[in-house]
Design a protein around this motif. Structure first.
Motif, PDB file in Angstrom:
ATOM      1  N   CYS A  80       2.572  -0.065   7.680  1.00 15.93           N
ATOM      2  CA  CYS A  80       2.742   1.161   8.502  1.00 15.93           C
ATOM      3  C   CYS A  80       1.906   0.876   9.837  1.00 15.93           C
ATOM      4  O   CYS A  80       1.442  -0.259  10.204  1.00 15.93           O
ATOM      5  CB  CYS A  80       2.225   2.363   7.850  1.00 15.93           C
ATOM      6  N   LYS A 103       0.999  -1.191   0.021  1.00 14.08           N
ATOM      7  CA  LYS A 103       0.057   0.012   0.165  1.00 14.08           C
ATOM      8  C   LYS A 103       1.017   1.020  -0.031  1.00 14.08           C
ATOM      9  O   LYS A 103       0.525   2.378  -0.469  1.00 14.08           O
ATOM     10  CB  LYS A 103      -0.764  -0.027   1.314  1.00 14.08           C
ATOM     11  N   HIS A 104       2.383   1.046   0.558  1.00 15.25           N
ATOM     12  CA  HIS A 104       3.055   2.061   0.730  1.00 15.25           C
ATOM     13  C   HIS A 104       4.269   1.946  -0.284  1.00 15.25           C
ATOM     14  O   HIS A 104       4.722   0.903  -0.647  1.00 15.25           O
ATOM     15  CB  HIS A 104       3.542   2.431   2.088  1.00 15.25           C
ATOM     16  N   CYS A 163      -4.797   2.765   8.801  1.00 10.96           N
ATOM     17  CA  CYS A 163      -4.514   2.208   7.512  1.00 10.96           C
ATOM     18  C   CYS A 163      -3.871   0.816   7.523  1.00 10.96           C
ATOM     19  O   CYS A 163      -4.495   0.058   6.511  1.00 10.96           O
ATOM     20  CB  CYS A 163      -3.309   3.211   7.182  1.00 10.96           C
ATOM     21  N   CYS A 164      -3.165   0.402   8.239  1.00 12.67           N
ATOM     22  CA  CYS A 164      -2.494  -1.105   8.309  1.00 12.67           C
ATOM     23  C   CYS A 164      -3.027  -1.763   9.517  1.00 12.67           C
ATOM     24  O   CYS A 164      -4.155  -2.612   9.549  1.00 12.67           O
ATOM     25  CB  CYS A 164      -1.200  -1.061   7.847  1.00 12.67           C
TER      26      CYS A 164
HETATM   27 ZN   LIG Z   1      -0.489   1.734   6.049  1.00 16.06          ZN
END
Ligand SMILES: [Zn+2]
Length: 191
Positions: free
Chosen positions: A120, A113-114, A125-126
Motif C-alpha cells: 500500500c 500484508k493486504h 503501513c508499508c
Molecule cells: Zn500496507
C-alpha cells in the motif's frame, strides 16, 4: 673469460628465464580476470535466482480511495524513491534508496500484508509513495530533470536487491533515526 660467462648468462636470461617470467605473469593476470568473471557470474546467478522479470507489475493499494492499481515495478519504485528521499541528495544515496525500496517491495510481494494488493501507499503501513503528477507539482525548478534523476537511479540499479541466503531481506529503513538507532529485537521482539 669472465665476460664470456656474463654474456652467456645474459643470453640464458633473455632466451629462457625472461619469457618464463612473462608467461607466468600473464597466467596470473588471466586467472585474475577469470576470478572476476566468476564473481560477476555468481552475481548474475544470484540475481537470476530470484528472477526479477517475474515481478513486472505489482498491485498497489491506494489507501485514500481503497482502489488497487496495477503498476510497473520500476515505475512504482520511482514514486517510492521520490517520496522517501529528497531529490537533491547525491545520486549514490538515491540509488541505495532504490535498492532498499526494491528489496522491501519484493519481500512484501512474497509476504503479503493486504488481501487484495502487494503493497500500500501508506508509509506507516508499508512504504511511502507519491504519484509523479503530485511529485512534480511540489517540486520547484527543473521538475523534469529532477524526475529524470530519480528514473536514472532506479534504472541504474535495475534488478538489484539485498539478499541473505539467496532470499530478499526484510529491508526496513527510516527517514530519521533521531540520532540513535535501536536493536530490531527491542522494537519487534524475536531472537
Ligand atoms: Zn500496507
Amino acid at each position: 673469460m669472465k665476460k664470456v660467462f656474463i654474456y652467456f648468462f645474459a643470453f640464458l636470461f633473455i632466451c629462457f628465464i625472461l619469457p618464463a617470467l612473462l608467461t607466468k605473469s600473464e597466467i596470473n593476470a588471466s586467472s585474475e580476470i577469470n576470478n572476476d568473471k566468476t564473481d560477476e557470474d555468481q552475481g548474475k546467478e544470484s540475481l537470476q535466482s530470484y528472477a526479477y522479470n517475474q515481478y513486472g507489475t505489482i498491485k498497489l493499494l491506494h489507501t485514500d480511495s481503497n482502489e488497487v492499481e496495477e503498476v510497473a515495478l520500476d515505475t512504482y519504485l520511482c514514486s517510492v524513491v521520490s517520496a522517501e528521499m529528497p531529490v537533491d541528495f547525491e545520486k549514490e544515496a538515491l540509488k541505495a534508496q532504490a535498492i532498499v525500496a526494491r528489496t522491501y517491495t519484493i519481500y512484501k510481494i512474497n509476504h503479503k500484508k493486504h488481501d487484495n494488493a502487494d503493497i500500500c501507499d501508506d508509509s506507516n503501513c508499508c512504504q511511502a509513495w507519491i504519484s509523479k503528477e503530485d511529485r512534480l507539482a511540489r517540486w520547484d525548478g527543473d521538475k523534469e530533470a529532477k524526475w529524470n534523476k530519480i528514473e536514472e537511479c532506479v534504472k541504474e540499479t535495475q534488478g538489484k536487491i539485498i539478499t541473505y541466503n539467496h532470499q530478499p531481506i526484510n529491508a526496513f529503513f527510516h527517514s530519521n533515526s533521531g540520532g540513535k538507532t535501536e536493536l530490531p529485537v527491542d522494537v519487534w521482539g524475536g531472537r
